[in-house]
Write a protein that holds these residues in place. Structure first.
Motif, mmCIF file in Angstrom:
data_model
loop_
_atom_site.group_PDB
_atom_site.id
_atom_site.type_symbol
_atom_site.label_atom_id
_atom_site.label_comp_id
_atom_site.label_asym_id
_atom_site.label_seq_id
_atom_site.Cartn_x
_atom_site.Cartn_y
_atom_site.Cartn_z
ATOM 1 N N ARG A 122 0.845 -1.194 0.000
ATOM 2 C CA ARG A 122 0.000 0.000 0.000
ATOM 3 C C ARG A 122 0.885 1.250 0.000
ATOM 4 O O ARG A 122 1.796 1.352 0.807
ATOM 5 N N PRO A 123 0.599 2.186 -0.889
ATOM 6 C CA PRO A 123 1.403 3.405 -0.904
ATOM 7 C C PRO A 123 1.237 4.187 0.390
ATOM 8 O O PRO A 123 0.179 4.145 1.008
ATOM 9 N N ILE A 124 2.283 4.854 0.810
ATOM 10 C CA ILE A 124 2.244 5.671 2.024
ATOM 11 C C ILE A 124 1.774 7.079 1.645
ATOM 12 O O ILE A 124 2.334 7.701 0.752
ATOM 13 N N ARG A 125 0.711 7.535 2.312
ATOM 14 C CA ARG A 125 0.239 8.903 2.055
ATOM 15 C C ARG A 125 1.106 9.884 2.866
ATOM 16 O O ARG A 125 1.243 9.705 4.075
ATOM 17 N N PRO A 126 1.636 10.905 2.239
ATOM 18 C CA PRO A 126 2.479 11.855 2.980
ATOM 19 C C PRO A 126 1.697 12.502 4.123
ATOM 20 O O PRO A 126 0.480 12.707 4.014
ATOM 21 N N ALA A 127 2.379 12.787 5.221
ATOM 22 C CA ALA A 127 1.733 13.296 6.429
ATOM 23 C C ALA A 127 0.877 14.534 6.162
ATOM 24 O O ALA A 127 -0.224 14.659 6.699
ATOM 25 N N ALA A 128 1.346 15.423 5.332
ATOM 26 C CA ALA A 128 0.591 16.645 5.045
ATOM 27 C C ALA A 128 -0.741 16.314 4.375
ATOM 28 O O ALA A 128 -1.772 16.935 4.660
ATOM 29 N N MET A 129 -0.728 15.321 3.493
ATOM 30 C CA MET A 129 -1.952 14.925 2.813
ATOM 31 C C MET A 129 -2.867 14.126 3.732
ATOM 32 O O MET A 129 -4.087 14.143 3.599
ATOM 33 N N LYS A 132 -5.085 16.298 5.587
ATOM 34 C CA LYS A 132 -6.162 16.782 4.731
ATOM 35 C C LYS A 132 -7.183 15.680 4.444
ATOM 36 O O LYS A 132 -8.391 15.902 4.437
ATOM 37 N N HIS A 133 -6.692 14.480 4.192
ATOM 38 C CA HIS A 133 -7.530 13.329 3.848
ATOM 39 C C HIS A 133 -7.177 12.190 4.801
ATOM 40 O O HIS A 133 -6.371 11.330 4.475
#
Ligand SMILES: [Zn+2]
Ligand SMILES: [Zn+2]
Length: 84
Positions: free
Chosen positions: A54-61, A64-65
């Motif tokens: 699973r791709p890691i979502r960047p903390a900033a995103m 937001k999401h």
């Protein structure tokens, strides 16, 4: 957008959004690396599709999401996909 589910459907281990151990199929059935490899043989037991990291979502995103908090667990235990 991925839900980023919080746990392994197989063993209920926590899989936080930053976990490198999370594996998903095209429908985002979510498993840990251990179950994906040793129990499931790299195939999703729900849909028969392949499991990938699973791709890691960047903390900033992630702020937001946010990741999903709804835990999903296979009711009858999990094992390799049955031949259709
Ligand atoms: Zn697991
Ligand atoms: Zn699946």
């Amino acid at each position: 957008m991925l839900e980023l589910r919080p746990n392994c459907e197989c063993c209920d281990r926590d899989l936080p959004p930053e976990s490198a151990q999370a594996r998903i199929c095209t429908y985002e059935c979510t498993f840990c690396a251990d179950c994906a490899e040793t129990v499931l043989g790299g195939t999703c037991p729900n849909c028969g599709g392949n499991l990938v990291a699973r791709p890691i979502r960047p903390a900033a995103m992630l702020a937001k999401h946010p990741a999903s908090t709804r835990r999903i667990l296979m009711a009858e235990g999990c094992g390799p996909a049955k031949a259709a």
